[in-house]
Design a protein around this motif. Structure first.
Motif: not given
Lengths: 152, 251
Positions: A49-51, A83, A127-128, A152, B41-42, B45, B48-49, B126-128, B130-131, B134-135, B137
């Motif tokens: 995951y990015s972060g 990814p 969900q987390f 994922l 967690n969000m 993400d 990180g982005q 493309q990476k972001a 996917k995350e 989920y957010h 949803d």
């Protein structure tokens, strides 16, 4: 001394994921490439995951492990494309997760069965979960809560 | 330096940075443990982005600044995020509404950015994406659950929608920078995302038993940096104080 790439992969398979130590960084599918560039061993690592705070620790753990095996000229590159996907988890990695009590990712969008009792009677709590890669579920038969490795 | 590209990357990175920081303000004080973890967690993400977007912005600028420099050492007028993301958290309902309104836009934007003619942007998207899938949803389901919940939760979600409504338009307002980058195929023209956004949100508001306010007045000035709301300065004093008080401090 020349160390074969196959040997390096074997060593990497002994480096545990810092958050889920039953699986290795190779099981997790984040090591994408290992090659020699003259005297330098070059690795490509893809973050989950990015972060994810584990990403930096993983790079450090990999470097430490390889140094312990006598390698010193190491270059670790972060590769974000393509990814990371949970499809890259190895079969043995999935089995180890389940044995540890974490339901492996499933394309259905939720766990297949409870990692404790095997029941399919499950409900989602959140969900987390405790790390970015997991969600929180509960078995409605044995009533144990468990982590589900998100798809994922 | 390609100035339009740099500005566009700041817009992407500042959106995720500012909303990521806002969401992180819930850490330790969310109404229930599961939500606390989900929000943290969000935020993770999104931060990180941010590292990827601002890292690329710094590369494009080519003046030796890092992602951290851009995040921690710029002042209010240098930020290029939309006004929506800097609005205060309010109650939990307002935070979730703000998140859904942004997530839905963010998802559409990233889906287009995966096709960017600039490879480095496509790779990050493309990476972001996917995350963020989920957010959306989660924020969508929570908006529906709270809107179609009790009388009190419905009242609060309606108040949140009414309050945040005038901040939606800015996300889709295109300026000369957007159009230059869109013509080059680097980013989508934001205006082109509006129809899909309206279609998606209309269904969610109906499911959530919420009534969008009449009118389409939109505040502006965040993404151009012309005029941020007062709230951004307060946010930055918290986020940046350590680097301001102890320049160059490291862990």
């Amino acid at each position: 001394m020349t160390v074969s790439v196959a040997q390096v992969w074997q060593w990497l398979d002994e480096v545990p994921d810092p958050e889920i130590p039953v699986i290795s960084v190779v099981d997790l599918g984040i090591v994408r490439d290992v090659k020699w560039d003259n005297e330098t061993l070059e690795l490509a690592v893809t973050p989950t995951y990015s972060g994810c705070p584990a990403t930096r620790v993983i790079a450090m753990d990999i470097e430490t492990a390889l140094r312990d095996h006598g390698l010193s000229d190491i270059r670790i590159k972060t590769r974000i494309s393509p990814p990371w996907t949970t499809d890259w988890l190895t079969e043995s990695g999935r089995a180890k997760l389940e044995e540890y009590g974490i339901a492996p990712p499933s394309p259905a969008g939720g766990p297949e069965k409870c990692p404790q009792c095997g029941s399919g009677n499950l409900s989602k709590i959140s969900q987390f979960g405790s790390t970015p890669c997991k969600a929180h579920w509960r078995c409605d038969d044995c009533l144990e809560p468990f982590d589900y490795f998100k798809c994922l | 330096m390609n100035n339009a590209l740099f500005e566009s990357l700041l817009r992407l990175g500042d959106n995720t940075l500012v909303i990521g920081h806002r969401v992180s303000e819930w850490c330790g004080v969310a109404p229930v443990l599961e939500e606390d973890i989900a929000l943290a967690n969000m935020a993770l993400d999104l931060i990180g982005q941010t590292q990827m977007w601002l890292g690329l912005a710094a590369d494009v600028e080519g003046e030796g600044r890092s992602a951290d420099d851009l995040a921690m050492l710029r002042d209010v007028w240098d930020f290029r995020n939309v006004l929506l993301v800097e609005q205060p958290n309010g109650d939990f309902g307002q935070t979730i509404m703000r998140q859904y309104l942004f997530d839905q836009f963010h998802l559409l934007q990233l889906q287009h950015l995966t096709q960017s003619t600039e490879d480095r942007i496509a790779a990050i998207a493309q990476k972001a994406v996917k995350e963020v899938t989920y957010h959306v949803d989660r924020s969508r389901d929570t908006v529906v659950a709270l809107g179609d919940g009790t009388e009190e939760s419905n009242r609060r979600m309606q108040a949140a929608l009414t309050k945040l409504w005038p901040y939606i338009g800015e996300m889709f307002a295109a300026d000369a920078i957007d159009l230059e980058m869109a013509t080059a195929g680097v980013i989508p023209d934001p205006a082109s995302l509006r129809a899909d956004y309206d279609a998606a949100t209309r269904v969610v508001f109906a499911d959530a038993v919420l009534t969008p306010p009449a009118g389409d007045f939109a505040h502006g000035g965040g993404k151009t940096g012309f005029r941020h709301s007062e709230h951004l300065g307060h946010l930055l004093t918290q986020m940046q104080w350590l680097q301001r008080a102890y320049p160059g401090a490291r862990w």
